[in-house]
Design a protein around this motif. Structure first.
Motif, PDB file in Angstrom:
ATOM      1  N   PHE A 103       0.794  -1.234   0.000  1.00 22.07           N
ATOM      2  CA  PHE A 103       0.000   0.000   0.000  1.00 22.07           C
ATOM      3  C   PHE A 103       0.829   1.290   0.000  1.00 22.07           C
ATOM      4  CE2 PHE A 103      -3.761  -2.483   0.596  1.00 22.07           C
ATOM      5  CZ  PHE A 103      -3.341  -3.598   1.329  1.00 22.07           C
ATOM      6  N   ASP A 104       2.034   1.234   0.560  1.00 22.09           N
ATOM      7  CA  ASP A 104       2.892   2.422   0.672  1.00 22.09           C
ATOM      8  C   ASP A 104       3.120   3.029  -0.707  1.00 22.09           C
ATOM      9  OD1 ASP A 104       6.329   2.887   1.955  1.00 22.09           O
ATOM     10  OD2 ASP A 104       4.911   4.266   1.002  1.00 22.09           O
ATOM     11  N   GLY A 105       2.680   4.255  -0.885  1.00 19.79           N
ATOM     12  CA  GLY A 105       2.896   4.975  -2.139  1.00 19.79           C
ATOM     13  C   GLY A 105       1.832   4.677  -3.172  1.00 19.79           C
ATOM     14  N   ASN A 137      11.091   7.517  -7.818  1.00 19.21           N
ATOM     15  CA  ASN A 137      12.030   7.229  -6.740  1.00 19.21           C
ATOM     16  C   ASN A 137      11.763   7.987  -5.446  1.00 19.21           C
ATOM     17  OD1 ASN A 137      14.164   6.077  -5.378  1.00 19.21           O
ATOM     18  ND2 ASN A 137      15.667   7.562  -6.113  1.00 19.21           N
ATOM     19  N   GLU A 138      10.615   7.745  -4.838  1.00 16.71           N
ATOM     20  CA  GLU A 138      10.357   8.360  -3.527  1.00 16.71           C
ATOM     21  C   GLU A 138      11.133   7.622  -2.439  1.00 16.71           C
ATOM     22  OE1 GLU A 138       8.824   7.078  -0.735  1.00 16.71           O
ATOM     23  OE2 GLU A 138       8.368   8.892   0.387  1.00 16.71           O
ATOM     24  N   GLU A 139      11.243   6.305  -2.567  1.00 19.65           N
ATOM     25  CA  GLU A 139      11.781   5.532  -1.436  1.00 19.65           C
ATOM     26  C   GLU A 139      13.294   5.670  -1.271  1.00 19.65           C
ATOM     27  OE1 GLU A 139      10.293   4.210   0.841  1.00 19.65           O
ATOM     28  OE2 GLU A 139       8.306   3.547   0.235  1.00 19.65           O
ATOM     29  N   GLY A 140      14.016   5.845  -2.349  1.00 21.20           N
ATOM     30  CA  GLY A 140      15.472   5.898  -2.228  1.00 21.20           C
ATOM     31  C   GLY A 140      16.066   4.539  -1.907  1.00 21.20           C
ATOM     32  N   GLU A 212      -0.852   5.732   6.919  1.00 18.39           N
ATOM     33  CA  GLU A 212      -0.212   6.456   8.024  1.00 18.39           C
ATOM     34  C   GLU A 212       1.186   5.927   8.340  1.00 18.39           C
ATOM     35  OE1 GLU A 212      -2.187   6.038  11.820  1.00 18.39           O
ATOM     36  OE2 GLU A 212      -0.456   6.889  12.858  1.00 18.39           O
ATOM     37  N   GLN A 213       1.359   4.648   8.222  1.00 15.29           N
ATOM     38  CA  GLN A 213       2.634   3.977   8.551  1.00 15.29           C
ATOM     39  C   GLN A 213       2.945   4.141  10.046  1.00 15.29           C
ATOM     40  OE1 GLN A 213       4.924   6.145   5.377  1.00 15.29           O
ATOM     41  NE2 GLN A 213       5.393   4.091   4.613  1.00 15.29           N
ATOM     42  N   GLY A 214       1.916   4.319  10.823  1.00 13.68           N
ATOM     43  CA  GLY A 214       2.057   4.435  12.277  1.00 13.68           C
ATOM     44  C   GLY A 214       0.765   3.943  12.917  1.00 13.68           C
ATOM     45  N   LEU A 307      18.404  10.278   9.838  1.00  8.63           N
ATOM     46  CA  LEU A 307      18.150  11.037  11.067  1.00  8.63           C
ATOM     47  C   LEU A 307      16.835  11.785  10.908  1.00  8.63           C
ATOM     48  CD1 LEU A 307      19.982  11.506  13.597  1.00  8.63           C
ATOM     49  CD2 LEU A 307      20.747  13.623  12.515  1.00  8.63           C
ATOM     50  N   ARG A 308      15.968  11.743  11.920  1.00  8.13           N
ATOM     51  CA  ARG A 308      14.664  12.425  11.806  1.00  8.13           C
ATOM     52  C   ARG A 308      14.375  13.202  13.086  1.00  8.13           C
ATOM     53  NH1 ARG A 308      11.396   9.304   7.627  1.00  8.13           N
ATOM     54  NH2 ARG A 308      13.047   8.073   6.697  1.00  8.13           N
ATOM     55  N   HIS A 309      13.788  14.366  12.953  1.00  7.27           N
ATOM     56  CA  HIS A 309      13.330  15.123  14.127  1.00  7.27           C
ATOM     57  C   HIS A 309      12.348  16.204  13.678  1.00  7.27           C
ATOM     58  CE1 HIS A 309      13.387  17.400  17.917  1.00  7.27           C
ATOM     59  NE2 HIS A 309      13.889  16.308  18.462  1.00  7.27           N
ATOM     60  N   GLY A 373       5.573  11.119  10.543  1.00  3.09           N
ATOM     61  CA  GLY A 373       6.932  10.708  10.917  1.00  3.09           C
ATOM     62  C   GLY A 373       7.728  10.300   9.687  1.00  3.09           C
ATOM     63  N   ALA A 374       7.011   9.856   8.648  1.00  2.00           N
ATOM     64  CA  ALA A 374       7.676   9.470   7.398  1.00  2.00           C
ATOM     65  C   ALA A 374       7.796  10.699   6.509  1.00  2.00           C
ATOM     66  CB  ALA A 374       6.847   8.399   6.677  1.00  2.00           C
ATOM     67  N   PHE A 375       8.849  10.730   5.678  1.00  2.00           N
ATOM     68  CA  PHE A 375       8.896  11.823   4.702  1.00  2.00           C
ATOM     69  C   PHE A 375       8.036  11.439   3.498  1.00  2.00           C
ATOM     70  CE2 PHE A 375      11.577   9.804   1.591  1.00  2.00           C
ATOM     71  CZ  PHE A 375      12.676   9.240   2.217  1.00  2.00           C
ATOM     72  N   HIS A 376       7.662  12.460   2.714  1.00  4.49           N
ATOM     73  CA  HIS A 376       6.813  12.218   1.542  1.00  4.49           C
ATOM     74  C   HIS A 376       7.127  13.243   0.457  1.00  4.49           C
ATOM     75  CE1 HIS A 376       4.327   9.282   3.587  1.00  4.49           C
ATOM     76  NE2 HIS A 376       4.321  10.077   4.627  1.00  4.49           N
ATOM     77  N   SER A 399       4.642  -0.799   8.509  1.00  3.88           N
ATOM     78  CA  SER A 399       4.914  -0.405   7.122  1.00  3.88           C
ATOM     79  C   SER A 399       6.364  -0.747   6.798  1.00  3.88           C
ATOM     80  CB  SER A 399       4.670   1.100   6.950  1.00  3.88           C
ATOM     81  OG  SER A 399       4.861   1.471   5.592  1.00  3.88           O
ATOM     82  N   HIS A 400       6.699  -0.635   5.498  1.00  6.53           N
ATOM     83  CA  HIS A 400       8.032  -1.072   5.039  1.00  6.53           C
ATOM     84  C   HIS A 400       8.250  -2.533   5.445  1.00  6.53           C
ATOM     85  CE1 HIS A 400       9.979   3.154   4.320  1.00  6.53           C
ATOM     86  NE2 HIS A 400       8.817   2.993   3.747  1.00  6.53           N
ATOM     87  N   HIS A 401       7.133  -3.304   5.281  1.00 10.32           N
ATOM     88  CA  HIS A 401       7.111  -4.726   5.666  1.00 10.32           C
ATOM     89  C   HIS A 401       5.916  -5.378   4.970  1.00 10.32           C
ATOM     90  CE1 HIS A 401       6.421  -8.308   8.100  1.00 10.32           C
ATOM     91  NE2 HIS A 401       7.645  -8.197   8.540  1.00 10.32           N
TER      92      HIS A 401
END
Ligand code: HGY
Ligand code: MN
Ligand code: MN
Ligand code: MN
Length: 428
Positions: A103-105, A137-140, A212-214, A307-309, A373-376, A399-401
């Motif tokens: 579902f992601d993307g 290429n959103e995921e990288g 949401e991935q959360g 790194l995320r914040h 929390g995820a970038f988009h 997510s990412h799974h």
């Protein structure tokens, strides 16, 4: 204040789910159960191209006009009664993580497609054109960094900035992109950038639908997340260079062992990024060791830093400290630290979240604001035009799974909210 969108645009849940499951076959990988299979669909791979071609076939049946730009972003255009009006843009990405979910993307691309089809099925003529977009290429995952398509479109980096980036097979991004563009040479081209479309004007607004991935929406029993902003991200690649040696004969005191120094560097970075409040997120997700042989001391160790914040000052300060901490930690090797990507924390222009809230209210959907929390891609599109996102719940926040899951009914509710939002924006 535009009239609230009609509440019942004819989103076809069965058609929508069927398309999602057809896409999930393109790169299907085993998962925790036969129904919970995952997807591995790297960007600019033959599988990615097959998925895009399937979408283009569907677009032909609905009467949308197709075009691509020089980084492969794919656009499907629904014409407005005023073709020169700034369009409403909506979409996401079709590439996946190597061990990704169904579902992601891709849901965001198909939700935008279904929303436009529902508006057309309802016989509604929108003033503004609406364009469905699939960003490259959103995921990288194959080529770092992520969000190349939306960053290039937004003018943040030219596609050539990533020409020399290679995947694990040694193919460069430029080779993969040129192969893709050659295969898509039959498709009409548009200039890269916000004014590259037939309207010749930057989009009026952009809305991205995404899982949401959360865990939050599911935990609170909500249907829709009205995304207010996205936390900041920085990506680095650290390369440790030493000397190969024989594992049996080289004395430890003479070694330049890249793996041992990598471990020292990662341990030091753990200390730098330790956050008892668990707000700062530090991830080493990719490690490469050369020559990668059991009985040879490694001369090269490369690892990724993600790194995320949510606070720009913290993100920049911790990120800027990485190189010095790595240099101080390594003992016998040389270390280089390269930043690959950074996206500052984003707060969306209120106009799109407000349109999403109007749509959710008109449909009686339970919604709340939340940050991502995820970038988009919306993080970069938001530097060009008012942008926003619609989240739907992720089962257990996974997510990412391959176990990533959102039900058909939940996705249809999200798509109905998206359709009403797009109509609201397209008539304004
Ligand atoms: O990594 C991210 O935040 C996104 O899911 N690609
Ligand atoms: Mn995504
Ligand atoms: Mn993702
Ligand atoms: Mn995304």
């Amino acid at each position: 204040m535009p009239d609230p969108a009609p509440t019942a645009l004819p989103v076809d849940e069965a058609r929508h789910w069927s398309r999602l499951m057809q896409m999930a076959e393109l790169g299907a990988i085993p998962g925790p159960s036969p129904e919970d299979r995952g997807v591995n669909r790297p960007c600019l791979s033959p599988l990615d191209r097959e998925a895009r071609r399937l979408l283009i076939r569907w677009a032909g049946t609905v009467g949308l006009t197709v075009s691509i730009d020089e980084i492969g972003n794919l656009f499907l255009r629904h014409e407005g009664t005023d073709p020169s009006a700034a369009p409403v843009l909506s979409g996401s990405h079709m590439d996946s993580q190597p061990n990704g979910g169904r579902f992601d993307g891709i849901w965001g691309v198909l939700a935008a497609f279904e929303a436009v089809q529902a508006i057309r099925d309802a016989g509604i003529a929108t003033r503004r054109p609406i364009e469905v977009v699939a960003w490259t290429n959103e995921e990288g995952g194959r080529f770092a960094p992520g969000c190349m398509g939306s960053m290039a479109w937004a003018g943040i980096e030219p596609p050539s900035a990533w020409d020399a980036v290679t995947d694990t097979a040694g193919t460069t991004f430029r080779q993969a992109l040129d192969e893709h563009l050659a295969a898509e040479a039959d498709l009409p081209r548009r200039a890269l950038g916000p004014t590259g479309g037939p309207s010749g004007r930057a989009p009026h607004a952009y809305v991205e639908a995404h899982i949401e991935q959360g865990p939050l929406l599911e935990a609170e029993g909500l249907d829709i997340g009205v995304v207010s902003g996205i936390q900041g991200s920085r990506w680095f690649t650290v390369e440790i260079s030493g000397k190969t040696d024989h594992a049996g004969t080289a004395p430890l005191r003479l070694r330049q062992d890249a793996v041992q120094d990598m471990l020292r560097a990662i341990t030091a970075l753990n200390a730098l990024t330790h956050d008892p409040a668990d707000v700062l997120r530090f991830t080493v997700g990719k490690v490469e060791v050369l020559p990668n042989s059991s009985n040879t001391v490694a001369d090269t160790a490369r690892f990724s830093v993600d790194l995320r914040h949510p606070d720009a000052t913290v993100l920049m300060a911790r990120g800027d400290a990485i190189a010095g901490v790595v240099q101080a930690a390594v003992r016998h090797c040389r270390a280089t630290v390269r930043e690959r990507f950074h996206a500052l924390p984003t707060t969306f222009d209120p106009r799109v979240p407000e349109a999403v809230e109007r749509a959710a209210a008109s449909l009686g959907l339970r919604a709340r604001r939340l940050a991502s929390g995820a970038f988009h891609d919306a993080q970069f599109v938001g530097s060009v035009c008012p942008s926003g996102m619609i989240f739907v719940p992720s089962r257990a926040g996974i997510s990412h799974h391959p176990a990533e899951y959102t039900s058909s009914a939940q996705l249809a509710a999200g798509t109905r909210a998206l359709a009403a939002t797009l109509l609201d924006l397209a008539q304004s």
